[in-house]
Design an enzyme around this catalytic site. Structure first.
Site, PDB file in Angstrom:
ATOM      1  N   GLY A  15       0.812  -1.393   0.154  1.00  0.00           N
ATOM      2  CA  GLY A  15       0.155  -0.022  -0.112  1.00  0.00           C
ATOM      3  C   GLY A  15       0.956   1.271   0.075  1.00  0.00           C
ATOM      4  O   GLY A  15       0.548   2.440  -0.625  1.00  0.00           O
ATOM      5  N   THR A  16       1.848   1.111   0.787  1.00  0.00           N
ATOM      6  CA  THR A  16       2.742   2.443   0.910  1.00  0.00           C
ATOM      7  C   THR A  16       3.361   2.637  -0.460  1.00  0.00           C
ATOM      8  O   THR A  16       3.397   3.836  -0.925  1.00  0.00           O
ATOM      9  CB  THR A  16       3.866   2.337   1.770  1.00  0.00           C
ATOM     10  OG1 THR A  16       3.285   2.120   3.017  1.00  0.00           O
ATOM     11  CG2 THR A  16       4.974   3.368   1.857  1.00  0.00           C
ATOM     12  N   ASN A  56      -7.873   3.721   8.812  1.00  0.00           N
ATOM     13  CA  ASN A  56      -7.269   2.738   9.366  1.00  0.00           C
ATOM     14  C   ASN A  56      -7.164   2.770  10.702  1.00  0.00           C
ATOM     15  O   ASN A  56      -7.067   1.765  11.576  1.00  0.00           O
ATOM     16  CB  ASN A  56      -5.866   2.364   8.844  1.00  0.00           C
ATOM     17  CG  ASN A  56      -4.930   3.662   8.850  1.00  0.00           C
ATOM     18  OD1 ASN A  56      -5.540   4.906   8.299  1.00  0.00           O
ATOM     19  ND2 ASN A  56      -3.854   3.862   9.651  1.00  0.00           N
ATOM     20  N   GLN A 115      -7.507  -0.258   3.506  1.00  0.00           N
ATOM     21  CA  GLN A 115      -8.355  -0.968   4.593  1.00  0.00           C
ATOM     22  C   GLN A 115      -9.822  -1.779   4.084  1.00  0.00           C
ATOM     23  O   GLN A 115     -10.110  -2.398   4.706  1.00  0.00           O
ATOM     24  CB  GLN A 115      -8.527   0.118   5.821  1.00  0.00           C
ATOM     25  CG  GLN A 115      -7.508   0.272   6.449  1.00  0.00           C
ATOM     26  CD  GLN A 115      -6.897  -0.693   7.537  1.00  0.00           C
ATOM     27  OE1 GLN A 115      -7.449  -1.645   7.564  1.00  0.00           O
ATOM     28  NE2 GLN A 115      -5.521  -0.809   7.667  1.00  0.00           N
ATOM     29  N   GLY A 127      -1.968  -6.401  -0.225  1.00  0.00           N
ATOM     30  CA  GLY A 127      -2.439  -7.744   0.094  1.00  0.00           C
ATOM     31  C   GLY A 127      -2.600  -8.324   1.730  1.00  0.00           C
ATOM     32  O   GLY A 127      -3.445  -9.013   1.961  1.00  0.00           O
ATOM     33  N   HIS A 128      -1.370  -7.711   2.418  1.00  0.00           N
ATOM     34  CA  HIS A 128      -1.439  -8.373   3.665  1.00  0.00           C
ATOM     35  C   HIS A 128      -2.621  -7.781   4.747  1.00  0.00           C
ATOM     36  O   HIS A 128      -2.759  -8.288   5.675  1.00  0.00           O
ATOM     37  CB  HIS A 128       0.004  -7.963   4.427  1.00  0.00           C
ATOM     38  CG  HIS A 128       0.019  -6.636   4.912  1.00  0.00           C
ATOM     39  ND1 HIS A 128       0.157  -6.223   6.123  1.00  0.00           N
ATOM     40  CD2 HIS A 128       0.217  -5.563   4.121  1.00  0.00           C
ATOM     41  CE1 HIS A 128       0.326  -4.718   6.100  1.00  0.00           C
ATOM     42  NE2 HIS A 128       0.682  -4.288   4.822  1.00  0.00           N
ATOM     43  N   THR A 154      11.505  -6.465 -10.246  1.00  0.00           N
ATOM     44  CA  THR A 154      11.141  -7.814 -10.677  1.00  0.00           C
ATOM     45  C   THR A 154       9.864  -7.999 -10.198  1.00  0.00           C
ATOM     46  O   THR A 154       9.681  -7.843  -8.807  1.00  0.00           O
ATOM     47  CB  THR A 154      12.100  -8.593 -10.402  1.00  0.00           C
ATOM     48  OG1 THR A 154      13.461  -8.625 -11.030  1.00  0.00           O
ATOM     49  CG2 THR A 154      11.893 -10.235 -10.711  1.00  0.00           C
ATOM     50  N   CYS A 197       1.503   1.840  11.979  1.00  0.00           N
ATOM     51  CA  CYS A 197       2.549   2.636  11.121  1.00  0.00           C
ATOM     52  C   CYS A 197       3.258   3.706  12.031  1.00  0.00           C
ATOM     53  O   CYS A 197       4.232   3.941  11.586  1.00  0.00           O
ATOM     54  CB  CYS A 197       2.241   3.208   9.665  1.00  0.00           C
ATOM     55  SG  CYS A 197       1.387   1.512   8.879  1.00  0.00           S
TER      56      CYS A 197
END
Ligand code: PLP
Length: 390
Positions: free
Chosen positions: A66-67, A153, A181, A200-201, A237, A327
């Site tokens: 996300g960052t 969040n 979120q 994803g997390h 990559t 964060c």
């Protein structure tokens, strides 16, 4: 341990583990068979995500999370539109954005590359539409990008994204929505044509994979330079296994919408039980989160306590939660979100966030109910002692 920190990272879903393990280990840019097999898995993941996010597969730019997606959206869109027309010089963000957005905007301003305007929020943390409308009408021609999150969040407040998307469209301003979120709960935010950040997390993939949905109508400069793997807008990559896991995790979370680990109970039901348990265990605590917020989040202010101390006492008693946003945890600053909502610095430093998810059960609520009274009493004594000593 009772894990009530799903908004920081939710446990990896078995579907994501299977997809991760099943992905070939080649480089998706390689021309040999293993590379082509990796490319196939990557493109299948892209298509699956696009279907779930109601966009074209070509719109999905994989990022490290996300960052990275937020940095790319805010800096990349601003620089592309500013370079094309120097009269466009203004980035607009809400006061309650994640630091990935706020600090990117601030860095542009510090470097003399942008002027930043901040949209205020009301007492529940919702952007005031009247002020957004006035700002867009007055300064629309100067605005390069409007960035507002779909849901917060720290407190879970849901933003009026459909209305903001309509306002932005009227003024010809690209909208970026940090949907990190909300995507796992509700899919794409109601903002057709917007750029959208995903991580994803937050919904059951391993950390280290995310995406920026970027329609071709929104110009965007790269932030990271290299092989130009993703439409020459993003380089590096590609994380094939991560992309496959993210697509599988989103499918699983959307398929089991709002289900908790407690048979027959949704995450919203469990959150209600958590709020009742907190009010019983600490009657003077103030629940900040409104019932129509993001399903899993409960933010609570414990007046007279320092949240960092309370967090450690709860941790020692077997309950894991967070102070404001994970964060910013560790940095002794009051939550900028609660301050923007009108809380004093002391109140904003007293807030804990409990967040539930797909593995949550009644046992987690019971653990909070058991640990809270003693932890609050001790944290309050510690704070009072520190005040007397200072
Ligand atoms: N945006 C929001 C709203 C978040 O909650 C977070 C993480 O907490 C991020 C962005 C950053 O995402 P990531 O951890 O994938 O870098």
């Amino acid at each position: 341990m009772a894990y009530l920190d799903h908004a920081a990272t939710t446990p990896v879903r078995p579907e994501a583990v299977a997809a991760w393990l099943g992905a070939p280990s080649g480089n998706a840019a390689s021309l040999h068979s293993t590379g082509r097999a990796a490319r196939r898995v990557l493109e299948e993941a892209r298509e699956s995500l696009a279907e779930q996010l109601s966009c074209d597969a070509g719109d999905v730019i994989f990022t490290s999370g996300g960052t990275m997606a937020d940095n790319l959206a805010v800096r990349g869109i601003h620089m592309a539109r500013h370079t094309a027309d120097r009269r466009r010089d203004t980035v607009v963000v809400s006061a309650v954005e994640h630091h990935a957005v706020l600090d990117t905007a601030a860095a542009l301003a510090d470097g003399g590359r942008a002027r930043v305007r901040v949209l205020p929020v009301d007492h529940v943390g919702r952007v005031r539409l009247v002020e957004a409308e006035a700002l867009l009408a007055d300064e629309g021609a100067r605005i390069t990008v409007l960035s507002v999150m779909s849901a917060n969040n720290e407190v879970g407040t849901v933003q009026p994204i459909a209305e903001l998307a309509a306002l932005a469209q009227t003024q010809g301003v690209p909208l970026h929505v940090d949907a990190v979120q909300s995507v796992g709960w509700w899919g794409a935010p109601p903002a057709p044509g917007a750029a959208i950040s995903v991580s994803g997390h937050k919904f059951g993939a391993p950390a280290g994979i995310g995406a920026l949905v970027l329609p071709p109508t929104i110009p965007c400069h790269p932030v990271v330079y290299g092989g130009g793997q993703e439409r020459r807008i993003h380089s590096g990559t590609l994380n094939v296994a991560g992309a496959a896991a993210m697509a599988a995790a989103l499918q699983a979370s959307r398929g089991s919408t709002l289900a908790s680990a407690e048979p027959g109970l949704s995450v919203v039901d469990l959150r209600h039980e958590l709020v009742v348990a907190i009010r019983d265990a600490a009657p003077e605590a103030r629940v900040v989160t409104s019932p129509d917020a993001l399903p899993g989040i409960v933010s609570v202010m414990f007046d007279g306590c320092e949240a960092d101390a309370l967090l450690m006492l709860l941790d020692a008693a077997g309950v894991e939660c967070s102070t404001g946003s994970a964060c910013t945890a560790g940095i002794p600053q009051p939550s900028h979100v609660l301050e923007a909502m009108g809380a004093t610095a002391a109140q904003a430093r007293s807030a804990l966030r409990f967040s539930l998810g797909w593995t949550s059960s009644r046992a987690d609520i019971a653990a909070v109910a058991k640990a809270l009274p003693e932890a609050v009493a001790r944290a309050r004594r510690a704070s009072a002692g520190a005040r007397r000593a200072s």
